[in-house]
Design a protein around this motif. Sequence first.
Motif, mmCIF file in Angstrom:
data_model
loop_
_atom_site.group_PDB
_atom_site.id
_atom_site.type_symbol
_atom_site.label_atom_id
_atom_site.label_comp_id
_atom_site.label_asym_id
_atom_site.label_seq_id
_atom_site.Cartn_x
_atom_site.Cartn_y
_atom_site.Cartn_z
ATOM 1 N N THR A 116 -5.296 1.156 -5.257
ATOM 2 C CA THR A 116 -4.127 0.865 -4.445
ATOM 3 C C THR A 116 -4.391 -0.246 -3.369
ATOM 4 O O THR A 116 -3.616 -1.075 -2.934
ATOM 5 C CB THR A 116 -3.348 2.091 -4.020
ATOM 6 N N LEU A 117 -5.516 0.009 -2.845
ATOM 7 C CA LEU A 117 -5.629 -0.914 -1.547
ATOM 8 C C LEU A 117 -6.158 -2.318 -2.178
ATOM 9 O O LEU A 117 -5.868 -3.313 -1.551
ATOM 10 C CB LEU A 117 -7.316 -0.205 -0.864
ATOM 11 N N GLU A 133 0.856 -1.213 0.150
ATOM 12 C CA GLU A 133 0.147 0.054 -0.044
ATOM 13 C C GLU A 133 0.987 1.108 0.076
ATOM 14 O O GLU A 133 0.456 2.389 -0.789
ATOM 15 C CB GLU A 133 -1.035 -0.018 1.212
ATOM 16 N N VAL A 134 1.907 1.261 0.724
ATOM 17 C CA VAL A 134 2.766 2.353 0.791
ATOM 18 C C VAL A 134 3.453 2.689 -0.389
ATOM 19 O O VAL A 134 3.468 3.692 -1.088
ATOM 20 C CB VAL A 134 4.015 2.028 1.879
ATOM 21 N N LEU A 135 3.813 1.384 -1.052
ATOM 22 C CA LEU A 135 4.581 1.698 -2.271
ATOM 23 C C LEU A 135 3.718 2.128 -3.287
ATOM 24 O O LEU A 135 3.977 3.091 -4.158
ATOM 25 C CB LEU A 135 4.995 0.183 -2.860
ATOM 26 N N TYR A 136 2.272 1.636 -3.333
ATOM 27 C CA TYR A 136 1.577 1.977 -4.400
ATOM 28 C C TYR A 136 1.004 3.409 -4.194
ATOM 29 O O TYR A 136 0.823 4.203 -5.086
ATOM 30 C CB TYR A 136 0.235 1.228 -4.546
ATOM 31 N N LEU A 137 0.950 3.844 -2.945
ATOM 32 C CA LEU A 137 0.482 5.261 -2.593
ATOM 33 C C LEU A 137 1.607 6.138 -3.187
ATOM 34 O O LEU A 137 1.267 7.327 -3.571
ATOM 35 C CB LEU A 137 0.119 5.544 -1.379
ATOM 36 N N ARG A 138 2.827 5.877 -3.141
ATOM 37 C CA ARG A 138 3.961 6.523 -3.463
ATOM 38 C C ARG A 138 3.900 6.855 -4.796
ATOM 39 O O ARG A 138 4.503 7.864 -5.534
ATOM 40 C CB ARG A 138 5.449 6.116 -2.738
ATOM 41 N N THR A 139 3.562 5.838 -5.602
ATOM 42 C CA THR A 139 3.589 6.054 -7.115
ATOM 43 C C THR A 139 2.295 6.226 -7.667
ATOM 44 O O THR A 139 2.204 6.118 -8.881
ATOM 45 C CB THR A 139 4.212 4.581 -7.471
ATOM 46 N N MET A 140 1.235 6.433 -7.044
ATOM 47 C CA MET A 140 0.082 6.487 -7.387
ATOM 48 C C MET A 140 -0.095 7.866 -8.308
ATOM 49 O O MET A 140 0.507 8.844 -8.100
ATOM 50 C CB MET A 140 -0.915 6.541 -6.372
ATOM 51 N N ALA A 141 -1.045 7.596 -9.238
ATOM 52 C CA ALA A 141 -1.122 8.969 -10.120
ATOM 53 C C ALA A 141 -1.949 10.092 -9.492
ATOM 54 O O ALA A 141 -2.849 9.576 -8.658
ATOM 55 C CB ALA A 141 -1.984 8.606 -11.337
ATOM 56 N N PRO A 142 -1.597 11.218 -9.155
ATOM 57 C CA PRO A 142 -2.157 12.230 -8.523
ATOM 58 C C PRO A 142 -3.616 12.682 -8.932
ATOM 59 O O PRO A 142 -4.236 13.497 -8.106
ATOM 60 C CB PRO A 142 -1.200 13.495 -8.604
ATOM 61 N N MET A 177 13.466 -6.233 -9.521
ATOM 62 C CA MET A 177 12.042 -6.006 -9.919
ATOM 63 C C MET A 177 11.814 -4.639 -9.491
ATOM 64 O O MET A 177 11.362 -3.720 -10.241
ATOM 65 C CB MET A 177 11.004 -6.863 -9.695
ATOM 66 N N LEU A 178 12.236 -4.228 -8.264
ATOM 67 C CA LEU A 178 11.975 -2.652 -7.683
ATOM 68 C C LEU A 178 12.901 -1.930 -8.210
ATOM 69 O O LEU A 178 12.292 -0.988 -8.710
ATOM 70 C CB LEU A 178 12.199 -3.085 -6.280
ATOM 71 N N GLN A 179 14.225 -2.342 -8.533
ATOM 72 C CA GLN A 179 15.107 -1.588 -8.994
ATOM 73 C C GLN A 179 14.710 -1.006 -10.639
ATOM 74 O O GLN A 179 14.771 0.080 -11.174
ATOM 75 C CB GLN A 179 16.464 -1.775 -9.281
ATOM 76 N N ALA A 180 14.227 -2.062 -11.309
ATOM 77 C CA ALA A 180 13.943 -2.164 -12.567
ATOM 78 C C ALA A 180 12.620 -1.356 -13.094
ATOM 79 O O ALA A 180 12.581 -0.509 -14.068
ATOM 80 C CB ALA A 180 14.047 -3.320 -13.365
ATOM 81 N N ASN A 181 11.568 -1.287 -12.263
ATOM 82 C CA ASN A 181 10.311 -1.092 -12.430
ATOM 83 C C ASN A 181 9.950 0.301 -11.642
ATOM 84 O O ASN A 181 9.019 0.741 -12.074
ATOM 85 C CB ASN A 181 9.508 -2.184 -12.358
ATOM 86 N N TYR A 182 10.633 0.756 -10.732
ATOM 87 C CA TYR A 182 10.067 1.636 -9.690
ATOM 88 C C TYR A 182 9.754 2.934 -10.550
ATOM 89 O O TYR A 182 8.965 3.587 -10.663
ATOM 90 C CB TYR A 182 11.100 1.964 -8.668
ATOM 91 N N ARG A 183 11.081 3.349 -11.252
ATOM 92 C CA ARG A 183 10.873 4.652 -12.211
ATOM 93 C C ARG A 183 9.829 4.881 -13.024
ATOM 94 O O ARG A 183 8.808 5.629 -13.165
ATOM 95 C CB ARG A 183 12.151 5.066 -12.468
#
Length: 877
Positions: A81-82, A19-28, A489-495
């Motif tokens: 996200t939830l 949830e924290v991951l998706y909130l940080r990367t969620m569309a505003p 996967m986190l490194q490759a996909n986060y940005r």
Amino acid sequence: MTHRTINRTLAVLLFLFAEVLYLRTMAPTFSFWDCGEFIATAYTLGIPHPPGAPLFLLLGRLFSIMPFFSDIGARVNLISTLASAATIMLTYLITVRLIILYRKSEPNLWSFAEKIAAYGGAVIGALALALSDSFWFNAVEAEVYALSSLFTAVVVWLILCWYEEEPKQGHERLLLLVMYIIGLSIGVHLLSLLAVFAIALVYYFKKYKVTVKSFALLVLVSSGLFFLIYIVIIKGLPLLLQMISWWGFCLFLVLLVYGTWYSHKHRMVRLNTMLLSLFLLIIGYTSYGMISVRAQAIPPINENNPSSSEAFVSYLNRDQYGDMPLWPRRWSPEPVHQYFYQQYSSDLDFFLTYQMRKMYFRYFGWQFIGREHDMEGAGVDWSVLWGIPFLVGMVGAVTHFRRQWKMGLVVTALFVLTGAALVIYLNQTEPQPRERDYSYVGSFFAFALWIGIGIESIWQWLGVRFKRAPVLVAMLTVVTGLFLIDGRMLQANYRVHDRSGNYVPWDWAWNMLQSCEKDAILFTNGDNDTFPLWYLQEVERIRTDVRVVNLSLANTGWYLDQLKNTSPRGAKPVAFGLSDGEISGITYMPIDSVDAVLPSMIAKRELLHESQMHGLSLPAEPADTMTWLLKPGLTFDGQGYLRPQDIAVYEILMNNFSGRPIYFALTVDPESMIGLENYLRLDGLAYKVVPLKSDDPMSFVDPALLYRNLVQRYRYTNLNNAHITLEETSRRLCGNYNPLFVRLALGLAAQPDEFLPIRDVSGNERRVRRGTLALQVLDTSARLLPLAQYPMNPELAGSVVALYVRLGEKEKSSAYITYLEKLGSHSTPGSDPQLYYVLARAYQDVGRKKDARQIIEMLAKELKQPTLLEKFETTKE
């Protein structure tokens, strides 16, 4: 600690992490494609495209009134996200349960090493799904696929709980809950129905001995269950409602309730369970009543207008999209599809090469092998994830079958039916308007279970060979998996999945609406130039005076009827010369090219007045009457036809032009403009129909108006922020801005010493030298849209070089020459001669004549055109 405590703690921690991951990367705010439509219809309880998603809309409405964020779109994004975080939690719990089943031992009796391997493997598998390309994409925007994935995970989790609990008393409640969840899932997306076969397998393995006869019966019964839900319930009940009205439907429910009561009273357990399951399934499905009820209220967005029983049945059956047969695979008669079909030797070749390899296996590879890049058409790249998640998942699949083939077959059924089997059912045409990887997330979910099992199995294999340190081996296996699978996967996909700060869809809609005058009619092309506008009009109440006319929907009678007879948010109805009956029956009209004539005296006076105010010398005299060649929009078997959308454009133009401004969105195909290309003025993200015929199509510009739109009205939030990532659709649409700035600069630089009246934001008018404005426009473009983030085509970059030189700012052209040189370093004169010619022209413009001559001589030799140098030197800029 007990297994229960450890298991639940890890599940909750996984939920929180996801949830924290998706909130940080969620569309505003809202995103492109269907998101704007879904949010707008959720906020207003309108009717989206068939077959609708009523449960999602109801949830969206609930979340839209909760003050979590200031932006309504962000509030609805929170659902995804939830739901996605909950799916990750359930993926972990399901994996642990599968490990328990094949270990056949009480978890509280596991050794410490066994606990590390089981819990750690399940965590790695769940995180692999959380960090996978398509799942993450769905998790941060307001679409139905995240919630659909949650429903799939819930029913798999529940059926495994039933498997362990049966034959304890009351175990049937879990089966009933499964059916109710399936019923609810129909109100989100039909993909969850594909889990029915996996559910049937679990029930079969628990209740029956495996024989050829019983397995054949299972296939028959599970197929029957699927068709019961899909054909009898989903499609049949609305048809029943149409035939016998609501009273007949209520009578059916009464009979069902009576049967349930009767079977309970007489202790007919199996019949009671079946009837209760059917009853709960229907209760879940009744969320679709919202579609019928809200259609009666005539909301502003009311697609297909399913207010009558006939229209409601048509809506649910997706009649608007036509039928897609299972065979032949190359079934579409559309010319563009036929063109691509010819590239394949047979239907089988098309199925294997395009539908399976490109439209499924490529997507599968994106998740667990690596995605080449984030643009459309990306291939599979083993160097991204090194293929480790895929290889570990394959280990898990093989060992799952070896250790407990029954549950291995259950996961396989889920994997195949939500993947390859779905490809067969969808029978997609080539080309598709966008990548379709989001459709197969159920299959990726199943494979993630095997990744978790694979980690545990690798530890099992290593433990046999390193018996002296089982705990150390388990810890090393899990830590290695966390780093090489999840960490990578986190490194490759986060940005590429971080949409925080991406306001392009909001700004795109704002800019397009602000391009239009009051009470305008704006023709748009498809999803991405329509749904964002709907969002701003319905949710933000911005420019509700503009009537958006989607040309795809204009092929349907119900949509044209709404344009003619409704006034959403007070907007004026669109006038038609056709009667309501003619509109409802609109179809293709055979026609040859004919001259169209449109009186334009009023528009002429307005254009002359506007040009006088803006100090603009018109390139030609506006016409009292516009005349153009009306061409068929479609040719089939030698006969030309006007499509319904062509008829609609013609009707709207003829009946509204004298009283309302009419625009075409910049994204509309010229073939959909019924021959009006020479009567268009570029005002920004929209062309206005004007009574002035240009020599070149779509070339007329009013610099003062275009300057006001591009520089003073438009919004470009975060476009020049290198720390903000834009997904491919946003980048592609932002590519429309640079040509607009350059086109404006060219128009201003044509008469650099003349003055243009410009109004500032406070409304005060000042006269500015056109050459000064041209420089300001170029500098603004460079500042808002840096070359490093928004590449230009070479011709456009060459034009900027020429403009800077002409306007006396040669040093500012160096960045564009460097850009052209960089493009040239990745090409050759033989492969891209146009690029090298543009580079030579840029060198010539800045005075590097020797470099220009060298390139032209090289091109002349490569192209075998000995006179090229002479032509180059005598050609004017």
